[in-house]
Design a protein around this motif. Structure first.
Motif, PDB file in Angstrom:
ATOM      1  N   LYS A   4     -18.019 -62.361  -8.747  1.00 12.07           N
ATOM      2  CA  LYS A   4     -18.721 -63.414  -9.480  1.00 12.07           C
ATOM      3  C   LYS A   4     -17.722 -64.117 -10.398  1.00 12.07           C
ATOM      4  O   LYS A   4     -16.810 -63.509 -10.938  1.00 12.07           O
ATOM      5  CB  LYS A   4     -19.870 -62.836 -10.306  1.00 12.07           C
ATOM      6  N   ARG A   5     -17.916 -65.410 -10.564  1.00 13.76           N
ATOM      7  CA  ARG A   5     -17.012 -66.221 -11.369  1.00 13.76           C
ATOM      8  C   ARG A   5     -17.102 -65.893 -12.851  1.00 13.76           C
ATOM      9  O   ARG A   5     -18.165 -65.548 -13.351  1.00 13.76           O
ATOM     10  CB  ARG A   5     -17.389 -67.699 -11.244  1.00 13.76           C
ATOM     11  N   ALA A   6     -15.986 -66.065 -13.519  1.00 13.09           N
ATOM     12  CA  ALA A   6     -15.990 -66.024 -14.985  1.00 13.09           C
ATOM     13  C   ALA A   6     -16.504 -67.385 -15.461  1.00 13.09           C
ATOM     14  O   ALA A   6     -16.378 -68.398 -14.756  1.00 13.09           O
ATOM     15  CB  ALA A   6     -14.576 -65.793 -15.506  1.00 13.09           C
ATOM     16  N   LEU A   7     -17.094 -67.407 -16.636  1.00 14.35           N
ATOM     17  CA  LEU A   7     -17.530 -68.674 -17.218  1.00 14.35           C
ATOM     18  C   LEU A   7     -16.347 -69.373 -17.860  1.00 14.35           C
ATOM     19  O   LEU A   7     -15.442 -68.725 -18.393  1.00 14.35           O
ATOM     20  CB  LEU A   7     -18.606 -68.433 -18.277  1.00 14.35           C
ATOM     21  N   GLN A  11     -18.762 -73.834 -20.505  1.00 13.12           N
ATOM     22  CA  GLN A  11     -20.006 -73.237 -20.012  1.00 13.12           C
ATOM     23  C   GLN A  11     -20.543 -72.203 -21.007  1.00 13.12           C
ATOM     24  O   GLN A  11     -21.752 -72.105 -21.199  1.00 13.12           O
ATOM     25  CB  GLN A  11     -19.772 -72.591 -18.647  1.00 13.12           C
ATOM     26  N   ARG A 121     -29.311 -64.942 -15.052  1.00 14.36           N
ATOM     27  CA  ARG A 121     -29.670 -65.962 -14.052  1.00 14.36           C
ATOM     28  C   ARG A 121     -30.385 -67.127 -14.722  1.00 14.36           C
ATOM     29  O   ARG A 121     -30.125 -68.287 -14.433  1.00 14.36           O
ATOM     30  CB  ARG A 121     -30.564 -65.341 -12.976  1.00 14.36           C
ATOM     31  N   VAL A 124     -27.757 -69.239 -16.828  1.00 12.40           N
ATOM     32  CA  VAL A 124     -26.844 -70.104 -16.070  1.00 12.40           C
ATOM     33  C   VAL A 124     -27.589 -71.236 -15.376  1.00 12.40           C
ATOM     34  O   VAL A 124     -27.094 -72.364 -15.335  1.00 12.40           O
ATOM     35  CB  VAL A 124     -25.932 -69.319 -15.087  1.00 12.40           C
ATOM     36  N   GLU A 133     -23.566 -67.709  -8.035  1.00  6.73           N
ATOM     37  CA  GLU A 133     -22.131 -67.669  -8.307  1.00  6.73           C
ATOM     38  C   GLU A 133     -21.783 -66.842  -9.544  1.00  6.73           C
ATOM     39  O   GLU A 133     -20.608 -66.588  -9.814  1.00  6.73           O
ATOM     40  CB  GLU A 133     -21.587 -69.091  -8.466  1.00  6.73           C
ATOM     41  N   TYR A 134     -22.802 -66.432 -10.306  1.00  3.66           N
ATOM     42  CA  TYR A 134     -22.568 -65.725 -11.562  1.00  3.66           C
ATOM     43  C   TYR A 134     -23.439 -64.479 -11.637  1.00  3.66           C
ATOM     44  O   TYR A 134     -24.541 -64.451 -11.113  1.00  3.66           O
ATOM     45  CB  TYR A 134     -22.883 -66.637 -12.751  1.00  3.66           C
ATOM     46  N   SER A 138     -19.748 -61.520 -14.647  1.00  6.34           N
ATOM     47  CA  SER A 138     -19.113 -62.778 -15.070  1.00  6.34           C
ATOM     48  C   SER A 138     -18.816 -62.738 -16.561  1.00  6.34           C
ATOM     49  O   SER A 138     -17.787 -63.251 -17.012  1.00  6.34           O
ATOM     50  CB  SER A 138     -20.022 -63.969 -14.776  1.00  6.34           C
ATOM     51  N   THR A 142     -15.177 -63.148 -18.369  1.00  6.11           N
ATOM     52  CA  THR A 142     -14.962 -64.412 -19.083  1.00  6.11           C
ATOM     53  C   THR A 142     -13.862 -64.333 -20.128  1.00  6.11           C
ATOM     54  O   THR A 142     -12.871 -65.056 -20.052  1.00  6.11           O
ATOM     55  CB  THR A 142     -16.289 -64.904 -19.705  1.00  6.11           C
TER      56      THR A 142
END
Length: 189
Positions: A4-7, A11, A121, A124, A133-134, A138, A142
């Motif tokens: 999962k992406r970091a913020l 964001q 969820r 985001v 994606e998160y 995440s 971050t």
């Protein structure tokens, strides 16, 4: 699936603004503490008031034994997080042995990691990001990613995440040859 992406910093600020706008004090404290602590979701939800409070004040730093590794990890609690955490704990009440984020079903138990994931969820998607994606991880990634990008110091990030091996940190951050070359180009002799 995949990692999962970091913020990104903008964001993070957008989620904070959204949470404040919707008067979600508990969620703001949870979000801020998750970012600062760089803990896995299972460890964030199990934090007790005594882990973050000493002498009636929010600690500047805390130490927690991680569930996965059984090793202690230390983390900072920065001023904005201390402020939201204090406001939340004043509203929440409780003793030093109580969970910071109690379950909605059983006040003596901690929030579930499933509920934490549901909340994330909601946060985001609230700012227009794609939920798939998160994830809760995440938030762990971050601040670690931001520190690495600002300093290039893998060892510091390894310590902050509580990784036993630097290779784990390299994989975790997705450090590649391009990152290494970019750091090398910045360094003059």
């Amino acid at each position: 699936m995949g990692a999962k992406r970091a913020l990104k910093p903008q964001q993070v600020w957008a989620i904070r603004f959204w949470l404040d706008q919707h008067r979600r004090l508990r969620d703001r404290a949870l979000f801020d503490l998750a970012i600062d602590s760089k803990l896995r979701g299972c460890d964030v939800v199990k934090l007790r008031i005594g882990d973050v409070v000493a002498g009636g004040h929010i600690r500047d730093r805390a130490i927690v034994v991680q569930q996965k590794t059984k090793r202690p990890v230390q983390f900072e609690i920065v001023e904005p997080t201390r402020k939201t955490l204090l406001a939340w704990l004043e509203r929440r009440g409780g003793t030093l042995n109580d969970f910071v984020f109690p379950s909605r079903n059983n006040y003596m138990d901690h929030m579930s990691t499933r509920q934490y994931a549901r909340l994330l969820r909601e946060w985001v998607t609230g700012i227009g990001l794609q939920a798939e994606e998160y994830g809760t991880h995440s938030l762990r990634r971050t601040k670690a990613s931001i520190i690495y990008k600002a300093t290039g110091n893998l060892r510091a990030v390894q310590i902050l995440l509580g990784h036993a091996k630097i290779e784990s940190t390299v994989r975790y951050l997705g450090v590649d040859v391009e990152d290494a070359l970019a750091l090398s180009e910045k360094t003059e002799i």
